[in-house]
Design a protein around this motif. Structure first.
Motif, PDB file in Angstrom:
ATOM      1  N   SER A  60       0.862  -1.312  -0.145  1.00 28.55           N
ATOM      2  CA  SER A  60       0.196   0.054   0.306  1.00 28.55           C
ATOM      3  C   SER A  60       0.946   1.165  -0.686  1.00 28.55           C
ATOM      4  CB  SER A  60      -0.759   0.054   0.399  1.00 28.55           C
ATOM      5  OG  SER A  60      -1.275  -1.017   0.895  1.00 28.55           O
ATOM      6  N   GLY A  61       1.696   1.089  -0.770  1.00 28.84           N
ATOM      7  CA  GLY A  61       2.741   2.175  -0.763  1.00 28.84           C
ATOM      8  C   GLY A  61       4.020   2.075  -0.196  1.00 28.84           C
ATOM      9  N   LEU A  62       4.348   1.787   1.766  1.00 32.00           N
ATOM     10  CA  LEU A  62       5.370   2.095   1.697  1.00 32.00           C
ATOM     11  C   LEU A  62       5.736   0.516   2.516  1.00 32.00           C
ATOM     12  CD1 LEU A  62       2.271   2.870   5.788  1.00 32.00           C
ATOM     13  CD2 LEU A  62       3.760   3.966   3.484  1.00 32.00           C
ATOM     14  N   ARG A  63       6.868   1.324   2.787  1.00 30.70           N
ATOM     15  CA  ARG A  63       7.793  -0.240   2.704  1.00 30.70           C
ATOM     16  C   ARG A  63       7.609  -0.755   3.888  1.00 30.70           C
ATOM     17  NH1 ARG A  63      13.324   3.941   4.008  1.00 30.70           N
ATOM     18  NH2 ARG A  63      11.408   5.074   5.061  1.00 30.70           N
ATOM     19  N   ASN A  64       7.596  -2.285   3.337  1.00 27.49           N
ATOM     20  CA  ASN A  64       6.578  -3.480   4.079  1.00 27.49           C
ATOM     21  C   ASN A  64       7.219  -4.767   3.642  1.00 27.49           C
ATOM     22  OD1 ASN A  64       4.567  -3.306   6.247  1.00 27.49           O
ATOM     23  ND2 ASN A  64       3.807  -5.255   5.183  1.00 27.49           N
ATOM     24  N   GLY A  65       7.955  -5.496   4.796  1.00 25.58           N
ATOM     25  CA  GLY A  65       8.659  -6.597   4.621  1.00 25.58           C
ATOM     26  C   GLY A  65      10.320  -6.778   4.431  1.00 25.58           C
ATOM     27  N   ALA A  66      10.891  -7.447   3.243  1.00 18.99           N
ATOM     28  CA  ALA A  66      12.407  -7.305   3.268  1.00 18.99           C
ATOM     29  C   ALA A  66      12.631  -6.905   2.644  1.00 18.99           C
ATOM     30  CB  ALA A  66      12.683  -8.566   2.930  1.00 18.99           C
ATOM     31  N   CYS A  85      12.156   0.585   9.245  1.00 19.31           N
ATOM     32  CA  CYS A  85      13.009  -0.738  10.160  1.00 19.31           C
ATOM     33  C   CYS A  85      11.735  -1.119  11.330  1.00 19.31           C
ATOM     34  CB  CYS A  85      14.640  -0.617  10.370  1.00 19.31           C
ATOM     35  SG  CYS A  85      14.706   0.610   9.405  1.00 19.31           S
ATOM     36  N   ASN A  86      12.154  -2.489  10.969  1.00 13.58           N
ATOM     37  CA  ASN A  86      11.092  -3.124  12.150  1.00 13.58           C
ATOM     38  C   ASN A  86      11.305  -5.026  12.303  1.00 13.58           C
ATOM     39  OD1 ASN A  86       8.354  -1.928  14.056  1.00 13.58           O
ATOM     40  ND2 ASN A  86       7.939  -4.427  12.850  1.00 13.58           N
ATOM     41  N   GLY A  87      12.412  -5.371  13.132  1.00 15.67           N
ATOM     42  CA  GLY A  87      12.668  -6.683  13.375  1.00 15.67           C
ATOM     43  C   GLY A  87      14.021  -6.748  13.112  1.00 15.67           C
ATOM     44  N   SER A  88      14.093  -8.287  12.458  1.00 19.00           N
ATOM     45  CA  SER A  88      15.865  -8.137  12.722  1.00 19.00           C
ATOM     46  C   SER A  88      16.474  -7.771  11.132  1.00 19.00           C
ATOM     47  CB  SER A  88      16.145  -9.138  12.915  1.00 19.00           C
ATOM     48  OG  SER A  88      15.226 -10.101  12.168  1.00 19.00           O
ATOM     49  N   GLY A  89      18.052  -7.313  11.387  1.00 18.66           N
ATOM     50  CA  GLY A  89      18.508  -6.734  10.223  1.00 18.66           C
ATOM     51  C   GLY A  89      19.493  -6.609  10.233  1.00 18.66           C
ATOM     52  N   THR A  90      20.760  -6.309   9.637  1.00 25.38           N
ATOM     53  CA  THR A  90      22.005  -6.149   9.601  1.00 25.38           C
ATOM     54  C   THR A  90      22.579  -4.331   8.975  1.00 25.38           C
ATOM     55  OG1 THR A  90      22.434  -8.381   8.231  1.00 25.38           O
ATOM     56  CG2 THR A  90      24.458  -6.364   8.621  1.00 25.38           C
ATOM     57  N   LEU A  91      23.067  -4.322   9.368  1.00 25.78           N
ATOM     58  CA  LEU A  91      23.513  -2.344   9.332  1.00 25.78           C
ATOM     59  C   LEU A  91      24.894  -2.270   8.955  1.00 25.78           C
ATOM     60  CD1 LEU A  91      22.080   0.823   8.873  1.00 25.78           C
ATOM     61  CD2 LEU A  91      23.002   0.406  11.586  1.00 25.78           C
ATOM     62  N   PHE A 103      14.566  -3.926  15.450  1.00 31.23           N
ATOM     63  CA  PHE A 103      13.987  -2.706  15.241  1.00 31.23           C
ATOM     64  C   PHE A 103      13.443  -3.069  15.893  1.00 31.23           C
ATOM     65  CE2 PHE A 103      17.954  -2.079  13.151  1.00 31.23           C
ATOM     66  CZ  PHE A 103      18.109  -0.168  13.289  1.00 31.23           C
ATOM     67  N   VAL A 104      12.213  -1.588  16.520  1.00 32.20           N
ATOM     68  CA  VAL A 104      10.290  -1.679  16.452  1.00 32.20           C
ATOM     69  C   VAL A 104      10.416  -0.293  16.837  1.00 32.20           C
ATOM     70  CG1 VAL A 104       9.034  -1.943  18.043  1.00 32.20           C
ATOM     71  CG2 VAL A 104      10.700  -3.341  18.632  1.00 32.20           C
ATOM     72  N   ARG A 105       9.627  -0.565  15.007  1.00 30.52           N
ATOM     73  CA  ARG A 105       9.554   1.083  14.897  1.00 30.52           C
ATOM     74  C   ARG A 105      10.068   2.516  14.529  1.00 30.52           C
ATOM     75  NH1 ARG A 105       5.559  -0.532  18.405  1.00 30.52           N
ATOM     76  NH2 ARG A 105       6.193   0.694  20.343  1.00 30.52           N
ATOM     77  N   GLY A 106      11.787   1.535  14.272  1.00 25.92           N
ATOM     78  CA  GLY A 106      12.589   1.835  13.005  1.00 25.92           C
ATOM     79  C   GLY A 106      13.294   2.347  14.564  1.00 25.92           C
ATOM     80  N   GLU A 107      13.501   2.204  16.062  1.00 23.28           N
ATOM     81  CA  GLU A 107      14.319   2.430  17.125  1.00 23.28           C
ATOM     82  C   GLU A 107      14.775   1.228  17.010  1.00 23.28           C
ATOM     83  OE1 GLU A 107      14.868   5.611  18.572  1.00 23.28           O
ATOM     84  OE2 GLU A 107      14.032   6.726  16.909  1.00 23.28           O
ATOM     85  N   ARG A 108      16.625   1.005  17.323  1.00 16.56           N
ATOM     86  CA  ARG A 108      16.528   0.549  17.646  1.00 16.56           C
ATOM     87  C   ARG A 108      17.034  -0.069  19.124  1.00 16.56           C
ATOM     88  NH1 ARG A 108      21.896  -2.079  19.426  1.00 16.56           N
ATOM     89  NH2 ARG A 108      22.498  -0.963  20.847  1.00 16.56           N
ATOM     90  N   THR A 109      16.401  -1.796  19.589  1.00 15.96           N
ATOM     91  CA  THR A 109      16.429  -2.252  20.749  1.00 15.96           C
ATOM     92  C   THR A 109      17.343  -1.817  21.241  1.00 15.96           C
ATOM     93  OG1 THR A 109      15.045  -3.893  19.238  1.00 15.96           O
ATOM     94  CG2 THR A 109      15.582  -4.153  22.439  1.00 15.96           C
TER      95      THR A 109
END
Length: 227
Positions: A60-66, A85-91, A103-109
């Protein structure tokens, strides 16, 4: 409602649907899949600054998923939800520092972090993370990739440091060990220099007291001011 912009692609019942290209009013350009007028599926979003780019899934127009977001300073490869960013990832940073986190809603855990530097060193401990770099602060342990420079008159390359950090430098109480493990420096550090403590050399000689930070550079010796 369809996003305003110049669209090049198929229409179904008057709506963008299928693979196409949309130049948004903001100047950003999207190429990928559309569904009922929305960016939906896999696509590439190139931002108007000419440097930043997102490649991955949309809903729906938003970044969502991998997806992978690349900027001039860093790249994040991981999970997204509602455009953040929401969930696991590599920076990965421009200097080569790389770490896995969540991350949770763009903030690093919050919490300690394990990461690998661009030089191949590995760190496990407290950090502060921003958009451009990782800063070591608080308690942590660094394992140095071989051969890491000893410097400061040390007999062998540095193997590890465990203790306090500030601004990514050894600062506070800590213990440094060399590759052979026989050479150990224990005490109080300030900006990577040992100020006061005990230096046990490979030879078995032990120096105890206050050390001169000015002598702890290059190949010069540690100098015991008193002890």
């Amino acid at each position: 409602m369809a996003e305003p912009g110049e669209y090049d692609g198929p229409l179904v019942r008057g709506m963008r649907h299928g693979k196409g290209k949309l130049t948004l009013a903001s100047g950003d350009v999207y190429e990928g899949t559309f569904k009922k007028d929305k960016r939906d599926g896999v696509g590439v979003l190139k931002y108007k600054n000419g440097r930043d780019e997102y490649t991955g899934q949309f809903t729906s127009g938003l970044r969502n998923g991998a997806g992978v977001l690349k900027t001039a300073d860093s790249a994040f490869d991981g999970q997204w939800a509602q455009d953040k960013c929401n969930g696991s990832g590599t920076l990965t940073y421009a200097n080569g520092d790389t770490f896995s986190t969540s991350f949770v809603r763009g903030e690093r855990t919050p919490g300690p972090l394990k990461y690998t530097t661009g030089d191949g060193h590995s760190y496990d401990g407290d950090v502060v993370v921003d958009s451009e770099r990782i800063v070591r602060v608080g308690a942590g342990k660094m394992l140095y990739a071989a051969p890491a420079a000893g410097g400061g008159g040390l007999d062998d390359p540095v193997k590890s440091y465990e203790g306090q950090w500030a601004s990514s430098k050894k600062h506070g109480k800590g213990t440094l060990r060399t590759g052979k493990g026989a050479e150990v420096l224990v005490g109080v550090w300030e900006k990577d220099a040992l100020l006061d403590g005990v230096w046990t050399a490979d030879s078995g000689d032990v120096f105890t007291g206050t050390f001169d930070p000015a002598a702890q550079v290059g190949c010069e010796d540690f100098v015991a001011v008193k002890g």
